[in-house]
Design an enzyme around this catalytic site. Structure first.
Site, mmCIF file in Angstrom:
data_model
loop_
_atom_site.group_PDB
_atom_site.id
_atom_site.type_symbol
_atom_site.label_atom_id
_atom_site.label_comp_id
_atom_site.label_asym_id
_atom_site.label_seq_id
_atom_site.Cartn_x
_atom_site.Cartn_y
_atom_site.Cartn_z
ATOM 1 N N GLU A 150 0.009 10.225 24.174
ATOM 2 C CA GLU A 150 -0.319 11.348 23.288
ATOM 3 C C GLU A 150 0.925 11.803 22.540
ATOM 4 O O GLU A 150 2.036 11.707 23.058
ATOM 5 C CB GLU A 150 -0.858 12.527 24.124
ATOM 6 C CG GLU A 150 -2.338 12.814 23.939
ATOM 7 C CD GLU A 150 -2.728 13.335 22.563
ATOM 8 O OE1 GLU A 150 -2.097 12.982 21.553
ATOM 9 O OE2 GLU A 150 -3.693 14.099 22.493
ATOM 10 N N ASP A 151 0.703 12.321 21.356
ATOM 11 C CA ASP A 151 1.825 12.864 20.597
ATOM 12 C C ASP A 151 2.288 14.201 21.175
ATOM 13 O O ASP A 151 3.466 14.413 21.415
ATOM 14 C CB ASP A 151 1.453 13.014 19.111
ATOM 15 C CG ASP A 151 0.122 13.730 18.885
ATOM 16 O OD1 ASP A 151 -0.550 14.138 19.856
ATOM 17 O OD2 ASP A 151 -0.269 13.885 17.708
ATOM 18 N N LYS A 160 4.412 21.677 24.980
ATOM 19 C CA LYS A 160 4.780 23.079 24.729
ATOM 20 C C LYS A 160 4.423 23.854 25.985
ATOM 21 O O LYS A 160 3.293 24.338 26.119
ATOM 22 C CB LYS A 160 3.957 23.646 23.564
ATOM 23 C CG LYS A 160 4.278 23.080 22.202
ATOM 24 C CD LYS A 160 3.439 23.833 21.179
ATOM 25 C CE LYS A 160 3.327 23.082 19.884
ATOM 26 N NZ LYS A 160 2.293 23.660 18.996
ATOM 27 N N ASP A 167 -0.512 20.651 23.893
ATOM 28 C CA ASP A 167 -0.339 22.049 23.534
ATOM 29 C C ASP A 167 -1.005 22.889 24.634
ATOM 30 O O ASP A 167 -0.405 23.134 25.673
ATOM 31 C CB ASP A 167 -0.958 22.229 22.144
ATOM 32 C CG ASP A 167 -0.757 23.598 21.550
ATOM 33 O OD1 ASP A 167 0.242 24.242 21.870
ATOM 34 O OD2 ASP A 167 -1.610 24.034 20.752
ATOM 35 N N ASP A 179 0.823 16.028 12.287
ATOM 36 C CA ASP A 179 0.473 16.430 10.926
ATOM 37 C C ASP A 179 0.183 17.915 10.809
ATOM 38 O O ASP A 179 -0.065 18.613 11.796
ATOM 39 C CB ASP A 179 -0.789 15.688 10.489
ATOM 40 C CG ASP A 179 -2.037 16.235 11.192
ATOM 41 O OD1 ASP A 179 -2.052 16.241 12.445
ATOM 42 O OD2 ASP A 179 -2.974 16.672 10.506
ATOM 43 N N ARG A 204 3.079 13.231 8.654
ATOM 44 C CA ARG A 204 3.136 12.320 9.806
ATOM 45 C C ARG A 204 4.301 11.340 9.673
ATOM 46 O O ARG A 204 4.831 10.855 10.671
ATOM 47 C CB ARG A 204 1.837 11.497 9.902
ATOM 48 C CG ARG A 204 0.601 12.305 10.231
ATOM 49 C CD ARG A 204 -0.537 11.349 10.597
ATOM 50 N NE ARG A 204 -1.844 11.979 10.564
ATOM 51 C CZ ARG A 204 -2.378 12.677 11.576
ATOM 52 N NH1 ARG A 204 -1.711 12.831 12.691
ATOM 53 N NH2 ARG A 204 -3.580 13.216 11.461
ATOM 54 N N LYS A 241 -4.779 10.341 15.405
ATOM 55 C CA LYS A 241 -3.883 9.386 14.777
ATOM 56 C C LYS A 241 -2.443 9.633 15.181
ATOM 57 O O LYS A 241 -1.571 8.788 15.026
ATOM 58 C CB LYS A 241 -3.971 9.529 13.244
ATOM 59 C CG LYS A 241 -5.348 9.445 12.697
ATOM 60 C CD LYS A 241 -5.350 9.879 11.197
ATOM 61 C CE LYS A 241 -6.757 10.093 10.745
ATOM 62 N NZ LYS A 241 -6.814 10.752 9.416
ATOM 63 N N GLY A 242 -2.194 10.838 15.701
ATOM 64 C CA GLY A 242 -0.820 11.288 15.907
ATOM 65 C C GLY A 242 0.034 10.414 16.813
ATOM 66 O O GLY A 242 1.241 10.311 16.632
ATOM 67 N N PHE A 277 4.670 25.340 15.576
ATOM 68 C CA PHE A 277 3.811 24.250 15.125
ATOM 69 C C PHE A 277 4.703 23.120 14.630
ATOM 70 O O PHE A 277 5.515 23.305 13.721
ATOM 71 C CB PHE A 277 2.844 24.703 14.034
ATOM 72 C CG PHE A 277 1.751 23.698 13.806
ATOM 73 C CD1 PHE A 277 0.622 23.690 14.604
ATOM 74 C CD2 PHE A 277 1.881 22.732 12.820
ATOM 75 C CE1 PHE A 277 -0.367 22.724 14.426
ATOM 76 C CE2 PHE A 277 0.893 21.759 12.637
ATOM 77 C CZ PHE A 277 -0.230 21.764 13.436
HETATM 78 P P1 IMP Z 1 -4.414 20.915 22.884
HETATM 79 O O1 IMP Z 1 -5.836 20.571 23.196
HETATM 80 O O2 IMP Z 1 -4.229 22.393 22.639
HETATM 81 O O3 IMP Z 1 -3.435 20.403 23.911
HETATM 82 O O4 IMP Z 1 -4.094 20.260 21.466
HETATM 83 C C1 IMP Z 1 -3.876 18.928 21.353
HETATM 84 C C2 IMP Z 1 -3.957 18.412 19.950
HETATM 85 O O5 IMP Z 1 -3.748 19.423 18.951
HETATM 86 C C3 IMP Z 1 -2.834 17.419 19.754
HETATM 87 O O6 IMP Z 1 -3.234 16.130 20.149
HETATM 88 C C4 IMP Z 1 -2.538 17.546 18.289
HETATM 89 O O7 IMP Z 1 -3.388 16.699 17.562
HETATM 90 C C5 IMP Z 1 -2.857 18.974 17.965
HETATM 91 N N1 IMP Z 1 -1.629 19.818 18.002
HETATM 92 C C6 IMP Z 1 -1.287 20.726 18.953
HETATM 93 N N2 IMP Z 1 -0.108 21.301 18.685
HETATM 94 C C7 IMP Z 1 0.324 20.718 17.531
HETATM 95 C C8 IMP Z 1 1.519 20.874 16.744
HETATM 96 O O8 IMP Z 1 2.446 21.651 17.030
HETATM 97 N N3 IMP Z 1 1.604 20.102 15.629
HETATM 98 C C9 IMP Z 1 0.637 19.212 15.270
HETATM 99 N N4 IMP Z 1 -0.487 19.029 15.981
HETATM 100 C C10 IMP Z 1 -0.644 19.772 17.101
HETATM 101 MG MG MG Z 2 -3.380 14.404 18.802
#
Ligand code: IMP
Ligand code: MG
Length: 176
Positions: free
Chosen positions: A100-101, A132, A104, A160, A166, A44-45, A153
């Site tokens: 994408e929001d 990040k 990470d 969220d 959000r 949803k982000g 975070f």
């Molecule tokens: P990744 O697979 O580690 O890149 O994580 C991606 C997903 O984790 C994002 O689409 C977010 O939904 C969630 N996420 C990662 N870091 C954060 C953060 O700092 N705050 C909130 N959600 C996060």
């Molecule tokens: Mg996300």
């Protein structure tokens, strides 16, 4: 603990978000002139970023959504992704931009990229509001990036923690 106690320092103020979103929209409009653009929002982000970005696009555009769940803890993704909601329409032969929001580790997005690439779009790129860089675990091309943030975070503007925050109009760090 009240809500406000969890909201730490502001990482990206609302004015910076508004300015950068318009810059990104101008870049995307330039790059996708004459193409067949479909934005894919990751629920949803990304909804908040996507709706602001889309408003400033000057090229024809359609929007579709996917929802994914990544197995793992709330703050760490595992890279094993389950599709909860798939696209409504085919993307074959179309110019797809995933919105994408936050990226990470990049594990969720690299799964999504592989999955969507298999559906034969004409092009496939990523537009992420936040990245990040310190946490990146996989090699992944993010063509459009709003801001690089430190390894904290983040909450707000779609992001969220336990489904809350959000609606904050800025991006803040979650207090630990
Ligand atoms: P990744 O697979 O580690 O890149 O994580 C991606 C997903 O984790 C994002 O689409 C977010 O939904 C969630 N996420 C990662 N870091 C954060 C953060 O700092 N705050 C909130 N959600 C996060
Ligand atoms: Mg996300």
């Amino acid at each position: 603990m009240t809500d406000d106690d969890a909201i730490g320092e502001v990482l990206v103020p609302a004015e910076d978000l508004a300015r950068r979103v318009r810059e990104l929209a101008a870049e995307v409009s330039r790059d996708y002139a004459g193409k067949d653009l479909v934005l894919i929002g990751v629920l949803k982000g990304a909804v908040f970023f996507l709706s602001d970005l889309m408003r400033y696009l000057e090229v024809p555009v359609e929007v579709d959504f996917m929802a994914v769940a990544s197995y793992g803890s709330a703050t760490k993704s595992s890279g094993v992704v389950r599709i909860l909601k798939d696209l409504d329409a085919s993307i074959e032969g179309r110019d797809v931009l995933i919105v994408e929001d936050i990226v990470d580790s990049g594990l969720t997005l690299s799964y999504l990229m592989r999955n969507l690439a298999g559906r034969n779009p004409r092009s496939l790129e990523v537009c992420a509001l936040l990245i990040k860089p310190e946490r990146r675990k996989v090699d992944l091309k993010t063509k459009y990036v709003g801001f690089e943030i430190p390894n904290r975070f983040a909450i707000g503007y779609g992001l969220d923690h336990g489904e809350r925050y959000r609606n904050l109009p800025y991006v803040a760090a979650l207090k630990d």
